[in-house]
Write a protein that holds these residues in place. Structure first.
Motif, mmCIF file in Angstrom:
data_model
loop_
_atom_site.group_PDB
_atom_site.id
_atom_site.type_symbol
_atom_site.label_atom_id
_atom_site.label_comp_id
_atom_site.label_asym_id
_atom_site.label_seq_id
_atom_site.Cartn_x
_atom_site.Cartn_y
_atom_site.Cartn_z
ATOM 1 N N TYR A 1 -12.217 11.976 12.169
ATOM 2 C CA TYR A 1 -11.837 11.331 10.915
ATOM 3 C C TYR A 1 -11.527 9.864 11.164
ATOM 4 O O TYR A 1 -10.949 9.501 12.175
ATOM 5 N N ARG A 2 -11.914 9.021 10.227
ATOM 6 C CA ARG A 2 -11.600 7.606 10.298
ATOM 7 C C ARG A 2 -10.562 7.269 9.227
ATOM 8 O O ARG A 2 -10.004 8.151 8.587
ATOM 9 N N THR A 3 -10.333 6.006 8.994
ATOM 10 C CA THR A 3 -9.187 5.584 8.182
ATOM 11 C C THR A 3 -9.224 6.080 6.740
ATOM 12 O O THR A 3 -8.191 6.463 6.204
ATOM 13 N N ARG A 4 -10.382 6.100 6.111
ATOM 14 C CA ARG A 4 -10.437 6.529 4.705
ATOM 15 C C ARG A 4 -10.070 8.003 4.551
ATOM 16 O O ARG A 4 -9.291 8.377 3.677
ATOM 17 N N ARG A 5 -10.634 8.837 5.389
ATOM 18 C CA ARG A 5 -10.327 10.266 5.316
ATOM 19 C C ARG A 5 -8.886 10.540 5.750
ATOM 20 O O ARG A 5 -8.209 11.383 5.159
ATOM 21 N N LEU A 6 -8.445 9.840 6.770
ATOM 22 C CA LEU A 6 -7.063 10.028 7.231
ATOM 23 C C LEU A 6 -6.081 9.635 6.129
ATOM 24 O O LEU A 6 -5.085 10.327 5.902
ATOM 25 N N GLY B 1 -1.335 2.880 3.776
ATOM 26 C CA GLY B 1 -2.616 2.246 3.534
ATOM 27 C C GLY B 1 -3.552 2.364 4.732
ATOM 28 O O GLY B 1 -3.137 2.696 5.843
ATOM 29 N N ARG B 2 -4.813 2.059 4.485
ATOM 30 C CA ARG B 2 -5.829 2.140 5.550
ATOM 31 C C ARG B 2 -5.547 1.186 6.698
ATOM 32 O O ARG B 2 -5.742 1.514 7.859
ATOM 33 N N TYR B 3 -5.123 -0.023 6.351
ATOM 34 C CA TYR B 3 -4.937 -1.027 7.394
ATOM 35 C C TYR B 3 -3.740 -0.714 8.271
ATOM 36 O O TYR B 3 -3.717 -1.081 9.431
ATOM 37 N N ARG B 4 -2.773 -0.036 7.731
ATOM 38 C CA ARG B 4 -1.632 0.393 8.541
ATOM 39 C C ARG B 4 -2.068 1.496 9.515
ATOM 40 O O ARG B 4 -1.619 1.561 10.655
ATOM 41 N N ILE B 5 -2.938 2.362 9.060
ATOM 42 C CA ILE B 5 -3.470 3.426 9.908
ATOM 43 C C ILE B 5 -4.315 2.850 11.035
ATOM 44 O O ILE B 5 -4.256 3.314 12.159
ATOM 45 N N GLN B 6 -5.050 1.814 10.712
ATOM 46 C CA GLN B 6 -5.930 1.185 11.699
ATOM 47 C C GLN B 6 -5.130 0.689 12.857
ATOM 48 O O GLN B 6 -5.464 0.770 13.979
#
Length: 83
Positions: A61-66, A78-83
């Motif tokens: 899984y990548r950022t959008r799915r996560l 948010g996605r960028y925080r996950i990144q």
């Protein structure tokens, strides 16, 4: 073992100021390290859930799915925080 870890381990037996003096570590630096180490040991709940989800899906899984999975569990991240 770092000097600060050694001081922390020996603080029960010897005064911290004396240990810092012997090991040539500033007392303020030791206490700053101690505060930083304590704050780093606390892992937010969303990070634990993130690791669990990521490993559960075989690290694919990548950022959008996560992000979608985390939001489904109630974590606002948010996605960028996950990144």
């Amino acid at each position: 073992m770092s000097r600060c870890r050694f001081i922390q381990a020996q603080a029960r037996h010897y005064p911290v100021r004396r240990l810092c003096q012997v090991l040539r570590v500033r007392v303020a630096s030791y206490y700053r390290w101690q505060k930083k180490a304590a704050s780093q040991s606390l892992v937010p709940a969303w990070e634990q859930a993130l690791c669990q989800i990521f490993n559960q899906h075989k690290r694919r899984y990548r950022t959008r799915r996560l992000r979608a999975e985390l939001r489904a569990q109630g974590h606002q991240i948010g996605r960028y925080r996950i990144q």
